[in-house]
Design an enzyme around this catalytic site. Structure first.
Site, short mmCIF file in Angstrom:
data_model
loop_
_atom_site.label_atom_id
_atom_site.label_comp_id
_atom_site.label_asym_id
_atom_site.label_seq_id
_atom_site.Cartn_x
_atom_site.Cartn_y
_atom_site.Cartn_z
N ILE A 10 50.86 58.39 -20.29
CA ILE A 10 49.51 57.83 -20.27
C ILE A 10 48.61 58.75 -21.10
O ILE A 10 48.80 59.97 -21.10
CB ILE A 10 48.98 57.64 -18.84
N LEU A 20 49.99 64.13 -7.22
CA LEU A 20 50.41 63.85 -5.84
C LEU A 20 51.40 62.68 -5.81
O LEU A 20 51.74 62.19 -4.74
CB LEU A 20 49.19 63.49 -4.99
N GLY A 49 52.79 67.06 -20.01
CA GLY A 49 52.52 66.78 -21.43
C GLY A 49 51.06 66.42 -21.63
O GLY A 49 50.41 66.87 -22.58
N TYR A 92 64.50 63.58 -3.20
CA TYR A 92 63.17 64.14 -2.99
C TYR A 92 63.19 65.67 -3.15
O TYR A 92 62.43 66.22 -3.95
CB TYR A 92 62.68 63.76 -1.60
N LYS A 96 61.63 67.45 -6.35
CA LYS A 96 60.47 68.34 -6.24
C LYS A 96 60.82 69.74 -6.74
O LYS A 96 59.96 70.44 -7.29
CB LYS A 96 59.99 68.41 -4.79
N TYR A 106 56.60 74.90 -18.39
CA TYR A 106 55.45 74.53 -19.23
C TYR A 106 54.42 75.66 -19.24
O TYR A 106 53.76 75.90 -20.25
CB TYR A 106 54.79 73.23 -18.74
#
Ligand code: UDP
Length: 261
Positions: A10, A20, A49, A92, A96, A106
């Site tokens: 996006i 979240l 990103g 999960y 995570k 990053y």
């Protein structure tokens, strides 16, 4: 308000990102485990990103599940955990864990300004009736005088944090100095067995429900309790709302929902 699936990139202009995304209730994250991994891994790559491109500060909602079924108690941030990588919770837990790896890579590689919180069991008003986690299940069952479904013998432990306390902790890490990147445990160190929680909820609701014992789900952690000394020292944060008070507020919210059903 934009509705968007972070598995897809996006393009936005933002200053801060709270990542979240991802269902946190075992029944919901196990419903589509591949999608759970995608949300944590591809979703984190897309959000990191975005943070890198617009130089935004980004906070990851990580989890006590990174500690798996722990052999260290209580859990401190420097404990590496004991996770079954091929079990039903792995989508999960490992999702995570990989997200944390991505955040730190990053940060090291691209200098992204990151924060990582490890959220322990949290509850409160506005949980969905079909959430499936223990506090909402027990309260609904008690209010409807239905059987209370304890998985296993109820001797496993959890530590429950009221939502308002949790939000304050998350926001205060986001606003902390840039050298405090975490991971930081956030949760309530008051530990209960699941049977004690059931009994407390029965008492507070004056319910006629009976306790029913169901099988324990695979890899369900036996003990969990956060060591929050880092959050206390660096954020001056600790939960303020006592479990009984938080449960009463949650019970009164769910009672209102049931009356409108
Ligand atoms: N649990 C239970 N009955 C329920 C839901 C959960 O006994 O109706 C137990 C579950 O097996 C676990 C604990 O309560 O030991 C907390 O479960 P929850 O799904 O709330 O969160 P978890 O800590 O497992 O992610």
């Amino acid at each position: 308000m934009i509705r968007h699936d972070i598995v897809f990139p996006i393009f936005l202009e933002v200053d801060e990102i709270y990542n979240l995304a991802c269902p946190a209730s075992p029944i919901h994250y196990r419903y589509n485990p591949v999608k759970t991994v995608k949300t944590n891994v591809m979703g984190s790559i897309n959000m990191l990103g975005l943070a890198k491109r617009v130089k935004a500060k980004i906070l990851q909602a990580s989890t006590s599940e990174v500690y798996g079924d722990p052999d260290i108690h209580p859990q401190k941030e420097d404990y590496w955990g004991r996770v079954n990588p091929i079990g039903q919770r792995a989508c999960y837990d490992e999702g995570k864990r990989c997200a944390e790896t991505l955040f730190f890579d990053y940060h090291r590689q691209n200098n992204v300004n990151i924060r990582v919180v490890r959220i322990f069991n949290t509850y409160g008003p506005r949980m969905k009736p079909d959430d499936g986690r223990v506090v909402s299940n027990f309260i609904f069952q008690a209010l409807k005088n239905e059987d209370i479904t304890i998985y296993g013998k109820g001797s496993q432990t959890r530590s429950f944090c009221y939502v308002d306390d949790m939000i304050k902790g998350i926001v205060s890490l986001m606003n902390a100095p840039d050298d405090l990147i975490g991971p930081v445990n956030l949760g309530n160190p008051v530990e209960f067995t699941i049977l004690e929680l059931a009994e407390k909820i029965l008492e507070l609701t004056s319910s006629k429900s009976k306790i029913k014992y169901n099988p324990l789900p695979e890899d369900d952690p036996i003990r969990r309790k956060p060591d929050i000394s880092l959050a206390k020292e660096k954020l001056s944060w600790e939960p303020r709302i006592k479990t009984e008070e938080g449960l009463k507020k949650t019970i009164s919210y769910f009672d209102g929902i049931l009356k409108n059903y």
